[in-house]
Every structure is written in structure tokens, then in C-alpha cells.
Scaffold this motif. Structure first.
Motif, PDB file in Angstrom:
ATOM      1  N   LEU A   1       4.006  13.401   0.628  1.00 53.50           N
ATOM      2  CA  LEU A   1       3.945  12.028   0.511  1.00 53.50           C
ATOM      3  C   LEU A   1       5.216  11.429   1.411  1.00 53.50           C
ATOM      4  O   LEU A   1       4.559  10.086   1.833  1.00 53.50           O
ATOM      5  CB  LEU A   1       4.778  12.037  -0.880  1.00 53.50           C
TER       6      LEU A   1
ATOM      7  N   LEU B   1       4.336  19.608   0.478  1.00 54.33           N
ATOM      8  CA  LEU B   1       4.135  18.066  -0.438  1.00 54.33           C
ATOM      9  C   LEU B   1       5.066  16.726  -0.158  1.00 54.33           C
ATOM     10  O   LEU B   1       3.842  16.082   0.140  1.00 54.33           O
ATOM     11  CB  LEU B   1       3.516  18.633  -2.112  1.00 54.33           C
TER      12      LEU B   1
ATOM     13  N   PRO C   1       4.323   2.005  -2.926  1.00 50.28           N
ATOM     14  CA  PRO C   1       3.915   3.201  -3.875  1.00 50.28           C
ATOM     15  C   PRO C   1       3.797   4.545  -3.993  1.00 50.28           C
ATOM     16  O   PRO C   1       3.784   5.410  -5.064  1.00 50.28           O
ATOM     17  CB  PRO C   1       3.015   2.403  -4.226  1.00 50.28           C
ATOM     18  N   VAL C   2       3.543   5.119  -2.373  1.00 54.10           N
ATOM     19  CA  VAL C   2       3.392   6.553  -2.364  1.00 54.10           C
ATOM     20  C   VAL C   2       5.096   7.245  -2.402  1.00 54.10           C
ATOM     21  O   VAL C   2       5.222   7.913  -3.229  1.00 54.10           O
ATOM     22  CB  VAL C   2       3.098   6.338  -1.398  1.00 54.10           C
TER      23      VAL C   2
ATOM     24  N   LEU D   1       0.868  -1.475   0.411  1.00 56.31           N
ATOM     25  CA  LEU D   1       0.287  -0.303   0.206  1.00 56.31           C
ATOM     26  C   LEU D   1       0.987   1.217  -0.284  1.00 56.31           C
ATOM     27  O   LEU D   1       0.224   2.580  -0.507  1.00 56.31           O
ATOM     28  CB  LEU D   1      -1.022   0.146   1.357  1.00 56.31           C
TER      29      LEU D   1
ATOM     30  N   GLN E   1      -3.607  24.976  -5.142  1.00 56.22           N
ATOM     31  CA  GLN E   1      -2.245  25.739  -4.436  1.00 56.22           C
ATOM     32  C   GLN E   1      -2.438  27.158  -5.626  1.00 56.22           C
ATOM     33  O   GLN E   1      -1.781  28.848  -5.319  1.00 56.22           O
ATOM     34  CB  GLN E   1      -0.947  25.465  -3.977  1.00 56.22           C
TER      35      GLN E   1
ATOM     36  N   PHE F   1       6.822  20.297  -8.726  1.00 53.15           N
ATOM     37  CA  PHE F   1       5.963  19.619  -7.701  1.00 53.15           C
ATOM     38  C   PHE F   1       6.555  20.634  -6.540  1.00 53.15           C
ATOM     39  O   PHE F   1       5.538  20.629  -5.467  1.00 53.15           O
ATOM     40  CB  PHE F   1       6.088  18.321  -8.179  1.00 53.15           C
TER      41      PHE F   1
ATOM     42  N   PHE G   1      -2.763  12.855  -5.943  1.00 53.68           N
ATOM     43  CA  PHE G   1      -2.742  13.723  -5.306  1.00 53.68           C
ATOM     44  C   PHE G   1      -1.805  14.571  -5.085  1.00 53.68           C
ATOM     45  O   PHE G   1      -2.053  16.202  -4.758  1.00 53.68           O
ATOM     46  CB  PHE G   1      -2.021  12.572  -4.181  1.00 53.68           C
ATOM     47  N   ALA G   2      -0.983  14.722  -4.947  1.00 54.39           N
ATOM     48  CA  ALA G   2       0.578  15.511  -5.809  1.00 54.39           C
ATOM     49  C   ALA G   2       0.472  16.558  -6.252  1.00 54.39           C
ATOM     50  O   ALA G   2      -0.293  18.000  -6.171  1.00 54.39           O
ATOM     51  CB  ALA G   2       1.618  14.913  -6.219  1.00 54.39           C
TER      52      ALA G   2
ATOM     53  N   MET H   1      -2.249   2.854  -5.786  1.00 57.24           N
ATOM     54  CA  MET H   1      -1.609   3.436  -5.049  1.00 57.24           C
ATOM     55  C   MET H   1      -0.704   4.822  -5.638  1.00 57.24           C
ATOM     56  O   MET H   1      -0.716   5.782  -4.745  1.00 57.24           O
ATOM     57  CB  MET H   1      -0.877   3.139  -3.703  1.00 57.24           C
ATOM     58  N   LEU H   2      -0.088   3.710  -6.372  1.00 56.13           N
ATOM     59  CA  LEU H   2       1.609   4.624  -7.019  1.00 56.13           C
ATOM     60  C   LEU H   2       0.387   5.980  -7.815  1.00 56.13           C
ATOM     61  O   LEU H   2       0.888   7.891  -7.619  1.00 56.13           O
ATOM     62  CB  LEU H   2       1.812   4.085  -7.365  1.00 56.13           C
TER      63      LEU H   2
ATOM     64  N   GLY I   1       3.376  26.624  -9.063  1.00 52.63           N
ATOM     65  CA  GLY I   1       3.994  26.139  -9.107  1.00 52.63           C
ATOM     66  C   GLY I   1       3.826  24.971  -7.760  1.00 52.63           C
ATOM     67  O   GLY I   1       2.816  24.443  -7.573  1.00 52.63           O
TER      68      GLY I   1
ATOM     69  N   LEU J   1       8.500  11.963  -8.603  1.00 54.42           N
ATOM     70  CA  LEU J   1       8.025  13.564  -8.777  1.00 54.42           C
ATOM     71  C   LEU J   1       9.610  14.305  -8.343  1.00 54.42           C
ATOM     72  O   LEU J   1       9.808  15.227  -9.331  1.00 54.42           O
ATOM     73  CB  LEU J   1       7.183  14.121  -7.990  1.00 54.42           C
TER      74      LEU J   1
ATOM     75  N   ALA K   1       5.855   7.750  -5.566  1.00 56.99           N
ATOM     76  CA  ALA K   1       5.455   8.154  -6.707  1.00 56.99           C
ATOM     77  C   ALA K   1       6.545   9.800  -6.146  1.00 56.99           C
ATOM     78  O   ALA K   1       6.336  10.493  -7.134  1.00 56.99           O
ATOM     79  CB  ALA K   1       4.080   8.704  -6.050  1.00 56.99           C
TER      80      ALA K   1
ATOM     81  N   VAL L   1      -2.913  19.178  -4.869  1.00 55.29           N
ATOM     82  CA  VAL L   1      -2.485  19.980  -3.652  1.00 55.29           C
ATOM     83  C   VAL L   1      -1.945  20.787  -4.652  1.00 55.29           C
ATOM     84  O   VAL L   1      -2.284  22.457  -4.895  1.00 55.29           O
ATOM     85  CB  VAL L   1      -1.191  19.767  -3.171  1.00 55.29           C
ATOM     86  N   VAL L   2      -0.926  20.878  -5.900  1.00 49.00           N
ATOM     87  CA  VAL L   2      -0.215  21.782  -6.641  1.00 49.00           C
ATOM     88  C   VAL L   2      -1.349  22.522  -7.155  1.00 49.00           C
ATOM     89  O   VAL L   2      -1.727  23.887  -7.004  1.00 49.00           O
ATOM     90  CB  VAL L   2       0.028  21.460  -8.090  1.00 49.00           C
TER      91      VAL L   2
ATOM     92  N   ALA M   1      -0.849   9.167  -5.933  1.00 48.46           N
ATOM     93  CA  ALA M   1      -0.468   9.132  -5.334  1.00 48.46           C
ATOM     94  C   ALA M   1       0.264  10.677  -5.873  1.00 48.46           C
ATOM     95  O   ALA M   1      -0.013  11.742  -5.353  1.00 48.46           O
ATOM     96  CB  ALA M   1       1.052   8.501  -4.755  1.00 48.46           C
ATOM     97  N   LEU M   2       0.323  10.208  -6.716  1.00 49.57           N
ATOM     98  CA  LEU M   2       1.031  11.072  -8.398  1.00 49.57           C
ATOM     99  C   LEU M   2      -0.476  11.988  -8.083  1.00 49.57           C
ATOM    100  O   LEU M   2       0.116  13.745  -8.028  1.00 49.57           O
ATOM    101  CB  LEU M   2       1.092  10.716  -9.580  1.00 49.57           C
TER     102      LEU M   2
ATOM    103  N   ALA N   1       2.410  18.425 -14.393  1.00 52.94           N
ATOM    104  CA  ALA N   1       1.205  17.635 -14.125  1.00 52.94           C
ATOM    105  C   ALA N   1       1.127  16.427 -15.609  1.00 52.94           C
ATOM    106  O   ALA N   1       1.342  15.692 -15.200  1.00 52.94           O
ATOM    107  CB  ALA N   1      -0.223  17.999 -13.465  1.00 52.94           C
TER     108      ALA N   1
END
Lengths: 558, 205
Positions: free
Chosen positions: A250, A246, A212-213, A209, B67, A231, B59-60, B52-53, A241, A220, A216, B63-64, B56-57, B145
Motif C-alpha cells: 500500500l 501488505l 487515497p491509497v 489517484l 492468506q 491488518f 485490496f487490503a 481509490m481509497l 491476521g 488501517l 487507506a 490480501v488478509v 485500497a481498503l 475487516a
């Protein structure tokens, strides 16, 4: 060649074990170099100094010091503990303990090891690039870790290495979960599984679970560094930006479960071994299992406690504080069960048992100090001090070191068909146990006194000057800790060649791996065993008629 | 005991297989049905990890985006929605081709492979166009993105592509082949769904 690119889980387990032990040694040497700098700031390192830091005449430069603590953390967490416990013992134990012939996907298993090998190669190579290895701390916080803060290729390679490490871990997780779900021998219900297997199984769920986070986050970060995306770099009014915070979200979304990813196998192993060597059933087996599951569930929702000082909403912080404190309920259950297992047991103080009891102690202190850090108000003061360092070293370093050694001494006979020396084992345990407690409890103390982590030379600050004698003594204990590992190295390799041949069941316990010869044949079991009882049937009255005090999991009583 | 264990057998969200099948399957000649279940469990875990990967991407990205003062950020050229949509259709079509391959043989497998490969080529040309239009990586939040998400997605499509290519080349018994084909189809459907989500999240809204 067939031995190198083997698909046999036992061979792969040993490959992981050797890889992990080698990196444990590297990470350990780095720790001692760090301690040298803290005790004797700016003085040349004796013996190896000129070899390692030729440019500075043997002195650890600030940049080298930053690299050292970054890579020490990275290596220990991702390239020592993960391969030793999850890769090594997970691979070796899971199929044997559940009565299977191999993993569900043997070739994926092999691929997992070689991906890990590629990750270690990348990480090792990063030491030799211009500007040196990564220097942004093991957490690699942006913007320190972006091209702005770390322009060299070392940090980029670090990112790639962690990513590959994650890919390897996910492959392993797919394999472990499938193996435990699908390949248990007939009769091996969920509540007859050895707790070791529960530990590896739950760890794998968290791995699948949350690794993978971080993958990611690494991806990035890689894009930010290589392709110029933003990012993790704050934007301007002209250019929308990203957000450095963030990255922390993560990272800790993964990072907190990671703590449990590492400790769950240790908890499982210790729960089993305490029962084996106390010669009585594990106290509250089911409670232990549910406590482990409870920790897994809670571990997903507490990561914010790493970020109390990032200016998060106080309301959010309070929820994270509460959830974090709640984790101490299942962990206390676990702890009480260990004590319950020991209570009035017929203790056999073998080397694996010593390390398990040592773990109970160090984990106890490490866990209790965690409560201070979970508290927002206390954390405002303690954040980024050596109190944090002492806390997580007591859990990560002490508990995991203890568990890895316990597991090594315990399963060595099964892995290599020879016994390790008990006398040398005890000679290894006592200095290790005493020294590491001096080191890490000492760190708690200097952290309480206000010394921040990651300082190149704390004695440069007036208010920390009086702590120098403390640092000197902590460092001395660290050298003792490091040197006493030589006993282990000697014991390991000498036993490998000249150890007493191991019988099939030297510890007289009932789990399935001890029903096959040491070392086990290629397909583990001549015939898949049928399991009739749980893993901890020790001190069993029915066994007395047979002239022993334990019953095997597949032993049918006539 | 049995009622107890069957209840706990669903731990981790995976149904417990029937006991008889489970007993047989770790023998040297594994039962086909049980092999299929192994593959299904493994693929379920793997897809969960991949999900999940991408979560998470995304989610990033969220957030960007949240904002930014306005979205798309001022000065961002219009995004070529049409081209990205056509590419998505290619990927969905690849999944359908693989479904047909189950009953109609390897010709459809080759079609699926071709469609997936075409998707990657079209994506590459889309990236080229985006870079020329000043929507490439490093030019602004939208470009960042889209590039990060689609590049990562393309890597996962490439993984599926390799799996199909191996399936097409290898001479394996029919049962094993069908089992692997099923898994490949599930995976390709997954990457198609991910593309759909990325398209909606980044290109449409």
C-alpha cells in the motif's frame, strides 16, 4: 480576518509557501543534527544541544536520532516540498498562467490550506508527547509502526497528520484538475499551456489517484494501533491476521507515484524557465508533454522496485525492473529537450536560471543512479545503503530544492511586487549547489562502500570505521549547505521590505501572469485574455519590429 | 490546430467543454451551465479519489482473506447478514429520496437526510451488536475487516449527510440549489454502491 481566511488563490499560495518554507527550515536543521551524529557519534551537539536534548546533556540519544531521521523525511516530503511546490506555486501560478480569475472552487482551496495547517499542528504536537515523535522511519513500515514496535502516541499522531495532509492534497488535486480542465482562457488549448501548468495538472492526477491509497494505509495503521485490529500484523494458525508486507504494498503503491508527484511540477517549471532564459522556444514542446504523460502512466506500475528484497516472486521482480528501466525513456527525452533548449540559446544567467541549470545537473546524476537501484542484482547489494539515500536526495532534495528556489526567485516579483537581489541570489546559489553535490554524491560513495542507512553510529562497526573521515567531510558540506540558506532567508525578507519595485514583466517573457501588474489585482485580469499563441515565443522574428525578442501569449500583432 | 486540440481535450478522461461556455465562465457572473460542468468535473475527480481509497481498503481485505487458512476463520460467530442488508436498503432509499427532491422540493430532501441519518444510527447499533457477539475490531480477521471498511464508509456517508443538511438550511437561488442537489445525489449514490460492494465482499461471500 479576511486576509487570514482568504479564498484568493494568490493569498492561499503565499500561505502555503510560508508554511512550507518554515518547515523546510525545521527539516533542514534536523538534517544537520543527523549529520552531526554521523560525523561526531555520541558527542554533545554544540550551541543548541543542551536546549534540544536536555535529558542527555546535549547528546543525541539513539531514540532521538531515530525520531530525527523519521521526522526529517516526513517533514521534507509531506510538509515542505508538497506545500511549497504544489500548494504554494501551484496555487499561485495555475489560475494566472491559464488566464483565470481564481481556482474553480475557492472555498475548497481555503479548506485545503487549513486542513494542511491542522496536519502540521498535529505533527508538531507529536514532538511533545510521552515517548516523543514517530520513530519508524518516514516509510513507517509495519510492524515497527504498529503498537508493538511504537507504543507511544507519537506514531499515532504521525498517522493522523499524514492522513490530514492527504485530505488537503486531494482537495487541492480536485481543484487543480477542475481549474485546468474548465477555466482556461479562450484560445488556451492544451498545447498552448505553459509546461509549468502541465506539471501541476499531471501531478494532480497522480495525487487524486494515489494519495487515497496512502490514506487507506494510514487508516488501517490507525485501526491497528488504536482499535487492536491486525491488518499489518502477521496472523497465527489460530487467528487469521494480516501481513506486514501488505503495508509496504500500500505504501509504495502510493510512494512511487509520490516521487513523480513531487518532481513533475519541478520538471514543468524547469522546462519553462530554461526556455525563458535561453531566449528561445522550448525544444520539442510536444515531446516534453508526451514524455511527462508517459512518466505519469508508467509511474503507476513500477512501485515494486522498492520491494525487491521482500522475497517477492522473481518473475514479478523482473517485470518491475523492466518497467522501471522503461521510465528512463521518457525522462531521457525530457532531459534531451532541456539540453536542446539550452543549445545555442542566448543564455541569461539570472538566479532562477542558475538554479534551473543546477537542477538539470543534479537530476541527471540522481536519475542515472536510479538505474543501479532498479536493477534487481545491484539492488540486492545497494538496498538500504547510503547509495539509496544519496540517490533519492539528489532527486528529491537537490532537484526539488533547486526547483523551489528557481520558482521563488522567478515568481517573487509577481507575488510580492518587489525584486529579489540578484547578487545575493548568486551568493546563495553557488555554495548551495556545490555543497549539496558534495553531500549527496558523498553519500553515494559511502553507500557504495557498504554503509547502511539509519545507523545510529556507523563507526561502531569495524567494516565501516574507515568511512568516518568521509562522514566528517559530508557533514561539513552539509553545514555549509545549511548556513548558505541564511543568505536566502535574508534576501527573501529584505527584498520583501526593501526590494526594488518590480515592473509587470521583469523577465521579459510572454506567459499570461506577466501581462498583469505585480502583484496582480484581486481578480487577476481586468478582462479575460484571449490566447493566440504558445508560451515560449522567444527570439521571435515578428517581435523584432516591436523592438523586443518575445511575444505575449495574448499579444495580437497588427 | 483545432482538430488537434479537440482530440487532446479528452486527456485525463474529462471531456473538453465547448469553447464558448468556457470563455464566459471565469467572468464575475458565471454562466449557470458552465458552473454545473465545473461541479461535475470536480465531483468526478473527487469520487475517483474516494473510489481509490475504498479500492485500497478492499485490496487490503482481499490480501488478509487470501492468506487465511479458511474463511471465515475458525471460531468466528455467524455474521448478521440481514441487519447489514437492511441498512444498505436505507442508503439506496436515501438516494431515491434525493432524486425526488429535485422535482418535489425540500420535503424529500429532509426525507433523504433522515434516511441517511437512520443508516448511520443503524450502523452504530450493528457495531454495538457485533462487539457484543465477539465480532468487533480486534477479535478476528472478519471483525477487523468489517469494522474498518464500514467505519470508513460511515465517515463518508457522514460527509454526504453534512452536505445535505447544509443544502436544506441554506437559502440559495433555485439554480444553484438544484446544481448542488445533483452533486449530492451523485455522491450519495456513490456511497450506496460502495456499501453494496462492501456488503457483497465481506458479508455475503
Amino acid at each position: 480576518m479576511r486576509r487570514v481566511f482568504s479564498t484568493d488563490h494568490k493569498v492561499i499560495g503565499k500561505q502555503f509557501l510560508f508554511l512550507g518554507l518554515a518547515f523546510l527550515a525545521v527539516g533542514g536543521v534536523m538534517a544537520m543534527l543527523i549529520r552531526w551524529q554521523l560525523a561526531r557519534p555520541g558527542q554533545p551537539v554544540p550551541i543548541v544541544g543542551r536546549l534540544l536534548f536536555p535529558g542527555a546533556g546535549g547528546v543525541i540519544s539513539p531514540a532521538a536520532y531515530t525520531s530525527l531521521f523519521t521526522m526529517h523525511g516526513t517533514i521534507m516530503i509531506f510538509f515542505a516540498v508538497t506545500p511549497i511546490l504544489i500548494g504554494g506555486f501551484g496555487n499561485f501560478c495555475v489560475p494566472l498562467l491559464i488566464g483565470a480569475r481564481d481556482m474553480a472552487f475557492p472555498r475548497l482551496n481555503m479548506l485545503s490550506f487549513w486542513t494542511m495547517a491542522a496536519a502540521t499542528a498535529t505533527l508538531t504536537a507529536s514532538f511533545f508527547v510521552p515517548l516523543g515523535a514517530a520513530q519508524a522511519g518516514w516509510t513507517a513500515y509495519a510492524t515497527l509502526s504498529t503498537a508493538i514496535g511504537a507504543p507511544g502516541p507519537g506514531q499515532t499522531m504521525w498517522t493522523v497528520a499524514i492522513y490530514l495532509n492527504g485530505v488537503s492534497t486531494i482537495m487541492g488535486a480536485v481543484n487543480y484538475i477542475t481549474t485546468v480542465v474548465r477555466l482556461r482562457a479562450p484560445g488556451m488549448d492544451w498545447f498552448r499551456l505553459p509546461l509549468t501548468v502541465w506539471g501541476f495538472f499531471l501531478t494532480s492526477i497522480l495525487n487524486a489517484l494515489f494519495v487515497p491509497v496512502i490514506a487507506a494505509a494510514m487508516a488501517l495503521l490507525f485501526f491497528d494501533r488504536v482499535f487492536g485490529t491486525q491488518f499489518f500484523i502477521a496472523g497465527t494458525t489460530m487467528r487469521a491476521g494480516g501481513d506486514p508486507i501488505l503495508y509496504q504494498h500500500l505504501f509504495w503503491l502510493f510512494g512511487h507515484p509520490e516521487v513523480y508527484i513531487l518532481i513533475l511540477p519541478a520538471w514543468g517549471i524547469v522546462s519553462d524557465l530554461l526556455s525563458f532564459f535561453a531566449r528561445k522556444p522550448a525544444f520539442g514542446y510536444r515531446v516534453t508533454v508526451w514524455a511527462l504523460i508517459g512518466v505519469v502512466v508508467l509511474s503507476c506500475v513500477v512501485y515494486g522496485h522498492h520491494m525487491f528484497t521482500t522475497g517477492m516472486s522473481p518473475l514479478l521482480g523482473e517485470s518491475f525492473m523492466l518497467l522501471t528501466m522503461i521510465i528512463s525513456v521518457p525522462t531521457s527525452l525530457l532531459f534531451l529537450n532541456w539540453l536542446g533548449t539550452l543549445w545555442r540559446g542566448a543564455l541569461r544567467m539570472t538566479t532562477p536560471m542558475l538554479f534551473c541549470v543546477g537542477l538539470v545537473f543534479t537530476f541527471g546524476i540522481g536519475g542515472l543512479t536510479g538505474l543501479y537501484l532498479a536493477d534487481i542484482v545491484a539492488d540486492q547489494y545497494l538496498h538500504d545503503t547510503y547509495f539509496v539515500v544519496g540517490h533519492f536526495h539528489l532527486i528529491m532534495a537537490a532537484a526539488l530544492l533547486m526547483a523551489s528556489f528557481a520558482a521563488t526567485y522567478f515568481w517573487f516579483p509577481k507575488m510580492f511586487g518587489r525584486m529579489m537581489s540578484e547578487r545575493l541570489g548568486k551568493l546563495h546559489f553557488w555554495p548551495t549547489f556545490l555543497a549539496l553535490n558534495v553531500v549527496f554524491i558523498g553519500q553515494l560513495a559511502i553507500g557504495w562502500a557498504g554503509m547502511q542507512r539509519r545507523l545510529y553510529d556507523p563507526s561502531a562497526y569495524d567494516f565501516l570505521k574507515h568511512l568516518l573521515p568521509w562522514n566528517v567531510w559530508i557533514s561539513r558540506a552539509a553545514y555549509v549547505l545549511g548556513l548558505s540558506q541564511l543568505v536566502f532567508v535574508w534576501n527573501f525578507f529584505a527584498s520583501l521590505r526593501r526590494g526594488k519595485p518590480a515592473p509587470a514583466n521583469p523577465w521579459e517573457v510572454g506567459t499570461l501572469e506577466w501581462t498583469v501588474p505585480s502583484p496582480p489585482p484581486h481578480h487577476n485580469f481586468e478582462e479575460i485574455p484571449t490566447v493566440v499563441r504558445g508560451p515560449h515565443e522567444l527570439g521571435h522574428p515578428d517581435a523584432r519590429a516591436l523592438g523586443k525578442d518575445w511575444l505575449g501569449q495574448d499579444e495580437v500583432l497588427s | 490546430m483545432n482538430a488537434e486540440t479537440s482530440k487532446s481535450g479528452t486527456l485525463g478522461g474529462f471531456p473538453k467543454p465547448p469553447a464558448m461556455v468556457r470563455g464566459e465562465q471565469s467572468s464575475p457572473a458565471p454562466h449557470a451551465a458552465s458552473r454545473r460542468l465545473n461541479g461535475a468535473v470536480g465531483m468526478a475527480v473527487f469520487i475517483g479519489a474516494c473510489a481509490m481509497l475504498f479500492a485500497a481498503l478492499l485490496f487490503a481485505y482481499a490480501v488478509v482473506r487470501s492468506q487465511a487458512a479458511s474463511w471465515p476463520p475458525p471460531g468466528t460467530p455467524p455474521f448478521p447478514r440481514g441487519a447489514a442488508a437492511v441498512n444498505g436498503l436505507l442508503l439506496i432509499a436515501a438516494g431515491f429520496a434525493l432524486r425526488r427532491a429535485r422535482s418535489r422540493g425540500p420535503a424529500w430532501l429532509a426525507v433523504g437526510l433522515g434516511l441517511a441519518a437512520l443508516f448511520l444510527l443503524m450502523q452504530a447499533s450493528l457495531w454495538g451488536r457485533l462487539v457484543a457477539d465477539h465480532l468487533g475490531p480486534g477479535t478476528g480477521a472478519l471483525g477487523d475487516a468489517f469494522f474498518a471498511l464500514s467505519a470508513f464508509h460511515a465517515l463518508h456517508v457522514l460527509g454526504g449527510l453534512v452536505a445535505i443538511a447544509v443544502l436544506l438550511r441554506k437559502r440559495v437561488p433555485g439554480e444553484t440549489r438544484l446544481r448542488r442537489l445533483r452533486l449530492a445525489t451523485v455522491y450519495m449514490d456513490f456511497v450506496a454502491v460502495v456499501w453494496l460492494i462492501i456488503y457483497v465482499a465481506v458479508c455475503l461471500i
